[in-house]
Enzyme design. Structure first.
Site, PDB file in Angstrom:
ATOM      1  N   CYS A 392       0.863  -1.182   0.000  1.00 36.98           N
ATOM      2  CA  CYS A 392       0.000   0.000   0.000  1.00 36.98           C
ATOM      3  C   CYS A 392       0.898   1.230   0.000  1.00 36.98           C
ATOM      4  O   CYS A 392       2.118   1.133  -0.077  1.00 36.98           O
ATOM      5  CB  CYS A 392      -0.947   0.000   1.194  1.00 36.98           C
ATOM      6  SG  CYS A 392      -0.169   0.290   2.797  1.00 36.98           S
ATOM      7  N   ASP A 393       0.285   2.384   0.065  1.00 36.72           N
ATOM      8  CA  ASP A 393       1.035   3.621  -0.094  1.00 36.72           C
ATOM      9  C   ASP A 393       2.095   3.792   0.985  1.00 36.72           C
ATOM     10  O   ASP A 393       3.228   4.156   0.702  1.00 36.72           O
ATOM     11  CB  ASP A 393       0.069   4.809  -0.074  1.00 36.72           C
ATOM     12  CG  ASP A 393       0.696   6.070  -0.632  1.00 36.72           C
ATOM     13  OD1 ASP A 393       1.442   5.965  -1.618  1.00 36.72           O
ATOM     14  OD2 ASP A 393       0.448   7.152  -0.079  1.00 36.72           O
TER      15      ASP A 393
END
Length: 596
Positions: A392-393
């Site tokens: 994820c980010d």
């Protein structure tokens, strides 16, 4: 074509934002430590202590910028880039009258980029035995020059820029216009730019403000859990199907766990709800300003617990009131939208609706989700999978929870040779046997960073039916693994890898540098250079990363059997010699003999 360009532009914006965020995110613990020491032991803190308070200024002026620059350099060029970035930032830090977070974000990556380009020009020209001298002195000299550049050029520019931005923020706050920032922040969060905005922009500005004013409302603009809580509560009362059923659990995880990504799919399912998120954010920020809310340091994750711990002395009422107002406003508007949305009557499955939306989006763009290898092809495609990474980010929060869910399923299925972990998307490394699971919005960037890996894109890390499919395929392929290994061994023994090489075309021999075996590849490069020198043959020998290879038959790549599989997925024209051991293989004498 236009849609494709827009997608690429969005990916570039996400990448830029993530790079800024990724320099701050690993150091959130240090920022929290500084914030706690400041809140507790400063002169007007909870328990003033003059001796402990001496830590505040050095941590703010030196420790935090050095950590940010170190991480920024490492993002560009691993450890060598990290060291040069840390040296370079000292030129910006020394003598500065403002915290040099912006300077660290400039000098860290700049130092990494400079040493990377320097190595590309000169590293392969260094005589055998002088590698350590080259590595140490090139980093030291380049770091010194960049530190001097920072002192005379970057420092004045950053001080001027920081002063200007600080005055701009103060002006916006003084005229009570700061709440309008949430008009841009809330939609950007849903596009997975929340960490980029919060940690890449607002946290550095907030620390600078908190250092002088004792608190900052900027820490609350992105981390306020109120807007998301209101939307999830609206689904609890007025939603339908699985969206309504899953909302209570999502609300608890969002509000107390601080994982804001969990409410993004609910907005993506009903885009009109972005109005509720914006209204909640604007009203919450207005309340923070009106009642004097603010934090001493960043609240990460954006949990009400973290916010309570970071709230400045005397600012509790304003801070909690802002969160409450944001939740109430977003709830009321979301409730109206959901009650009057007739299309909700047929929406019985949140996951199905999300999948339908993503399929329509992909169709409108005239392309499929970019992958290096589709995870839905066949059981055979899972043959080489040894590691599953959720990306994820930020590499925390939602991906960690997704990894935990799949890890439990893998364990219950009795699969013991596959590891499941999570990381930030910008730290993904292309390697053999990798399966990457990420969200739809980040799938393009994941495929760019790991083109030879398998990819699975999900709408929600916490509830995806694709997890069961992954586990079923891994379980099925495990039954054929012994046969596959035996066939691979037989094939390797049956053929002579050197005999299949056209040495008349070879002008360069390459060894692949792996994250876990850099030293082995480096030593093998040196040993082959020495053998060629003794044989009076001038053939270029390099130690390169797999992404830096040229797909040309003039390149002879020496690899182990495990690395050869990954190499063949990436390149079709390079010539390959598979050896059992990079350092002691008996194939080198034959290679040296046949090279021109």
């Amino acid at each position: 074509m236009e849609a494709k360009k827009n997608t690429s532009f969005k990916a570039k914006v996400q990448k830029l934002g993530t790079n800024l965020s990724s320099m701050v995110m690993p150091n959130i613990a240090a920022i929290i430590a500084w914030g706690l020491i400041t809140a507790i032991f400063m002169a007007n803190g909870w328990f003033p202590n003059a001796k402990i308070a001496l830590l505040i200024s050095p941590m703010l002026s030196y420790l935090l910028p050095l950590l940010i620059a170190y991480v920024g350099g490492r993002l560009v060029y691993e450890e060598r880039g990290a060291v040069v970035g840390a040296i370079a930032v000292m030129g910006v830090v020394v003598g500065a009258k403002v915290p040099m977070f912006l300077g660290a974000m400039i000098m860290g990556p700049l130092g990494g980029w400079c040493i990377k380009k320097f190595d590309q020009l000169f590293q392969d020209k260094i005589p055998s035995g002088f590698e350590m001298i080259y590595n140490n002195f090139s980093s030291g000299i380049l770091g010194m020059l960049l530190a001097i550049l920072g002192t005379y050029v970057v420092n004045p520019l950053v001080v001027g820029g920081s002063t200007l931005m600080g005055k701009g923020v103060d002006f916006i706050i003084s005229i009570h216009m700061l709440p309008l920032a949430n008009i841009f922040i809330e939609p950007a969060k849903v596009l997975f730019l929340n960490n980029a905005i919060g940690n890449g922009i607002l946290v550095p500005l907030g620390i600078q403000q908190a250092a002088s004013a004792g608190k900052s409302v900027l820490f609350l603009l992105e981390s306020n859990p109120g807007p998301g809580l209101g939307i999830l509560l609206a689904f609890m009362f007025f939603g339908k199907g699985s969206a309504k059923a899953s909302a209570p659990g999502a609300a608890i995880i969002h509000f107390f766990g601080g994982i804001h990504e969990i409410y993004f799919p609910y907005i993506l399912m009903k885009p009109a709800l972005i109005i509720a998120a914006i209204a909640g954010g604007v009203s919450g920020t207005f309340t923070f300003q009106l009642l004097g809310g603010g934090l001493k340091a960043a609240a990460s994750p954006g949990s009400i617990i973290a916010i309570a711990l970071m709230t400045a002395k005397g600012a509790y009422f304003g801070t909690f009131a802002g969160v409450l107002v944001a939740a109430v406003v977003s709830f009321l508007i979301a409730a109206v939208i959901l009650k009057h949305d007739k299309s909700m009557e047929d929406d019985d499955d949140l996951a199905a609706k999300q999948a339908q939306m993503q399929a329509m989006k992909a169709e409108s763009k005239g392309k499929e989700m970019p992958t290096a290898m589709s995870a839905q092809e066949s059981v055979e495609s899972y043959r080489d999978v040894k590691k599953v990474i959720f990306a994820c980010d930020a590499g925390m929060g939602s991906s960690a929870m997704g990894a935990s869910l799949l890890r439990d399923k893998v364990k219950k299925a009795g699969i013991t040779d596959v590891t499941v972990t999570n990381t930030a998307i910008n730290r993904l490394q292309d390697e053999a046997g990798l399966l990457v699971i990420t969200q739809e919005e980040l799938a393009e960037r994941a495929a760019q960073r790991t083109p030879s890996a398998m990819h699975v894109a999900v709408d929600n890390f916490l509830s995806s039916p694709k997890y069961d499919e992954v586990v079923a395929n891994l379980k099925a392929i495990s039954q054929f693994e012994p046969t596959a290994k035996a066939e691979a061994k037989t094939e390797t023994q049956a053929s002579d890898p050197v005999a299949n090489v056209d040495f008349a075309k070879v002008t360069e021999v390459d060894f692949i540098s792996h994250d876990q075996h850099k030293g082995t590849a480096t030593m093998a490069t040196t040993l082959l250079k020495e053998r060629l020198t003794k044989a009076n043959k001038e053939v270029t020998v390099k130690n390169v990363k797999i992404n830096d290879l040229d797909d040309d038959s003039s390149h002879l790549v020496v690899v182990t059997a495990q690395a050869a599989k990954n190499l063949r997925l990436r390149y079709t024209n390079v010539q390959i010699v598979v050896v059992d051991d990079l350092l002691t293989s008996d194939k080198y004498d034959e290679i040296v003999k046949k090279l021109n």
